[in-house]
Design an enzyme around this catalytic site. Structure first.
Site, PDB file in Angstrom:
ATOM      1  N   HIS A 123      25.595 -86.136  57.694  1.00 12.08           N
ATOM      2  CA  HIS A 123      24.710 -85.167  58.349  1.00 12.08           C
ATOM      3  C   HIS A 123      24.742 -83.773  57.729  1.00 12.08           C
ATOM      4  CE1 HIS A 123      22.510 -85.065  62.510  1.00 12.08           C
ATOM      5  NE2 HIS A 123      21.746 -84.666  61.506  1.00 12.08           N
ATOM      6  N   ASP A 146      22.053 -86.883  68.497  1.00 16.05           N
ATOM      7  CA  ASP A 146      23.398 -87.002  67.926  1.00 16.05           C
ATOM      8  C   ASP A 146      24.418 -87.102  69.074  1.00 16.05           C
ATOM      9  OD1 ASP A 146      25.741 -86.616  66.282  1.00 16.05           O
ATOM     10  OD2 ASP A 146      24.607 -85.282  64.963  1.00 16.05           O
ATOM     11  N   HIS A 148      27.249 -85.777  68.547  1.00 22.92           N
ATOM     12  CA  HIS A 148      28.001 -84.546  68.275  1.00 22.92           C
ATOM     13  C   HIS A 148      27.055 -83.368  68.083  1.00 22.92           C
ATOM     14  CE1 HIS A 148      29.976 -88.135  66.524  1.00 22.92           C
ATOM     15  NE2 HIS A 148      31.061 -87.663  67.125  1.00 22.92           N
ATOM     16  N   ASP A 150      27.514 -80.822  65.875  1.00 22.33           N
ATOM     17  CA  ASP A 150      27.451 -80.452  64.455  1.00 22.33           C
ATOM     18  C   ASP A 150      27.233 -78.953  64.261  1.00 22.33           C
ATOM     19  OD1 ASP A 150      27.715 -83.164  64.066  1.00 22.33           O
ATOM     20  OD2 ASP A 150      25.736 -83.476  63.184  1.00 22.33           O
ATOM     21  N   HIS A 163      29.971 -82.107  57.594  1.00 23.51           N
ATOM     22  CA  HIS A 163      28.926 -82.798  58.387  1.00 23.51           C
ATOM     23  C   HIS A 163      29.008 -82.435  59.872  1.00 23.51           C
ATOM     24  CE1 HIS A 163      31.093 -86.788  59.808  1.00 23.51           C
ATOM     25  NE2 HIS A 163      31.883 -85.746  59.905  1.00 23.51           N
ATOM     26  N   ASP A 254      20.988 -88.739  64.037  1.00 23.64           N
ATOM     27  CA  ASP A 254      22.270 -89.320  63.637  1.00 23.64           C
ATOM     28  C   ASP A 254      22.391 -90.674  64.335  1.00 23.64           C
ATOM     29  OD1 ASP A 254      25.029 -89.951  63.341  1.00 23.64           O
ATOM     30  OD2 ASP A 254      25.513 -87.818  63.172  1.00 23.64           O
ATOM     31  N   ASP A 256      24.753 -92.312  65.137  1.00 23.47           N
ATOM     32  CA  ASP A 256      25.824 -92.395  66.137  1.00 23.47           C
ATOM     33  C   ASP A 256      25.395 -91.888  67.520  1.00 23.47           C
ATOM     34  OD1 ASP A 256      26.273 -89.570  66.337  1.00 23.47           O
ATOM     35  OD2 ASP A 256      27.845 -89.621  64.824  1.00 23.47           O
ATOM     36  N   GLU A 299      24.087 -91.054  58.560  1.00 27.56           N
ATOM     37  CA  GLU A 299      25.388 -91.598  58.975  1.00 27.56           C
ATOM     38  C   GLU A 299      25.428 -93.113  59.132  1.00 27.56           C
ATOM     39  OE1 GLU A 299      28.112 -89.795  58.927  1.00 27.56           O
ATOM     40  OE2 GLU A 299      27.487 -87.683  59.149  1.00 27.56           O
TER      41      GLU A 299
HETATM   42 MN   LIG Z   1      25.641 -85.661  63.248  1.00 24.55          MN
END
Ligand SMILES: [Mn+2]
Length: 357
Positions: A123, A146, A148, A150, A163, A254, A256, A299
């Site tokens: 990312h 995402d 997260h 980031d 990332h 992302d 994830d 990712e």
């Molecule tokens: Mn990310």
């Protein structure tokens, strides 16, 4: 390689009579592979572009009637002696240079009138894709899907992985908190806090939470999705980004963000993520705005799947998100069909039969 509308026409069979063909705007999509992995320390995420391509991305987009312009995978030169910054931040020069190369590619693609799809890679490449996009569309809004946030700064990160930090470099309001990294001198912040909406958060570091709250950044965590439902979340996302005016959208996705049961082949999975249906709804609603201008899909890491099935599932999920962004619907693809075939009259088929005899 450039696939144009021919594949779609092929699927459609014989051309319908001209009067029945509805004019429609075909998406023109540029594809940029960014096989970049230095924003984190695990091996394999640089194989993301090849894995997502192998899951049929080009064919799916072409099948939707998109004109696809494949820019291929970018070449990132290794930076020798790329030492830690501040004894902590890994590969700053490599990340800086790769993002610069990607920014130029995305900027060119958008300037040529394409929607630009960047396939990662980790990312950190959003440093490049968002910067390049903003060069052409300074008023863009970002939807960051995402697990997260980031948005650690180089001074708050625990891991030292870039990332987990791209948004801190991109946000104007944070610039007095972000040191100048080697390799980053080209980068100018291009977003304001009000230009971003997060969806899917569920693993936010303390400093990140501080930033989200103190800089008034809009986010919808998994808890918010549970509470409001994904339909309200999308409504409020567009209210935030489009309230004042229509603007180009940059979707930074992302993989994830999805639940690890759906997307296991990724570097930092977190339990309790998006369902398949929530992910598709997000992409459908973004498509429906008609304002989608660039997408990152990041990712996907084929080396982290426990089996080939896990890798395939993760990659085809990435393809589903991108295809949905460009018009695939769960209600059927109306664009590929113009008219139901009509059986020919008995007379006609008789005479055809006779001709053949
Ligand atoms: Mn990310």
């Amino acid at each position: 390689m450039a696939l144009r509308g021919g594949f779609a026409r092929l699927l459609r069979g014989q051309a319908a009579p001209a009067r029945l063909q509805r004019p429609r705007q075909a998406h023109s999509v540029a594809l940029v592979g960014a096989p970049f992995s230095r924003g984190q320390k695990r091996r394999g995420v640089d194989h993301g572009p090849a894995t997502v391509r192998a899951a049929g991305l080009l064919e799916r987009l072409a099948g939707l009637g998109c004109q696809v312009y494949d820019f291929g995978d970018l070449n990132f030169t290794q930076v020798p002696n790329d030492e830690l910054y501040n004894n902590l931040i890994s590969y700053p020069r490599s990340v800086g240079l790769a993002s610069q190369v990607l920014a130029d590619a995305v900027s060119r693609a958008v300037a040529a009138g394409h929607s630009c799809v960047t396939i990662g890679g980790d990312h950190s490449l959003a440093l490049g894709s968002v910067s390049g996009h903003a060069r052409q569309c300074p008023h863009l809004g970002v939807i960051w899907v995402d697990a997260h946030a980031d948005i650690n700064t180089p001074l708050t990160t625990q891991s030292g992985n870039l990332h987990g930090q791209p948004l801190s470099f991109l946000l104007r309001e944070l610039q007095d908190k972000v040191p100048q990294l080697p390799g980053f001198s080209w980068l100018k912040p291009c977003l304001s806090a009000s230009d971003i909406v997060y969806i899917g958060l569920r693993d936010v570091d303390p400093a990140e939470y501080y930033i989200l709250k103190n800089y008034d950044i809009h986010y919808f965590s998994m808890r918010d999705i549970d509470r409001l439902g994904i339909q309200k979340v999308m409504e409020r996302t567009f209210e935030q980004l489009m309230r004042r005016r229509q603007r180009p959208i940059h979707l930074s996705f992302d993989i994830d963000a999805f639940d690890p049961s759906l997307a296991p082949a990724t570097g930092t999975p977190v339990l309790g993520g998006l369902t398949y249906r929530e992910g598709m709804y997000i992409a459908e609603e973004i498509h429906n705005t008609g304002m989608l201008s660039a997408v990152d899909m990041v990712e996907v890491n084929p080396l982290l799947g426990a089996s080939q099935e896990e890798v395939n599932a993760t990659a085809s999920l990435a393809v589903d998100v991108i295809a949905t962004c460009f018009g695939q619907t769960r209600e059927g693809a109306h664009t590929a069909f113009d008219e139901l075939p009509t059986p020919s009259s008995p007379d006609e088929s008789d005479s055809e039969e006779q001709v053949r005899i």
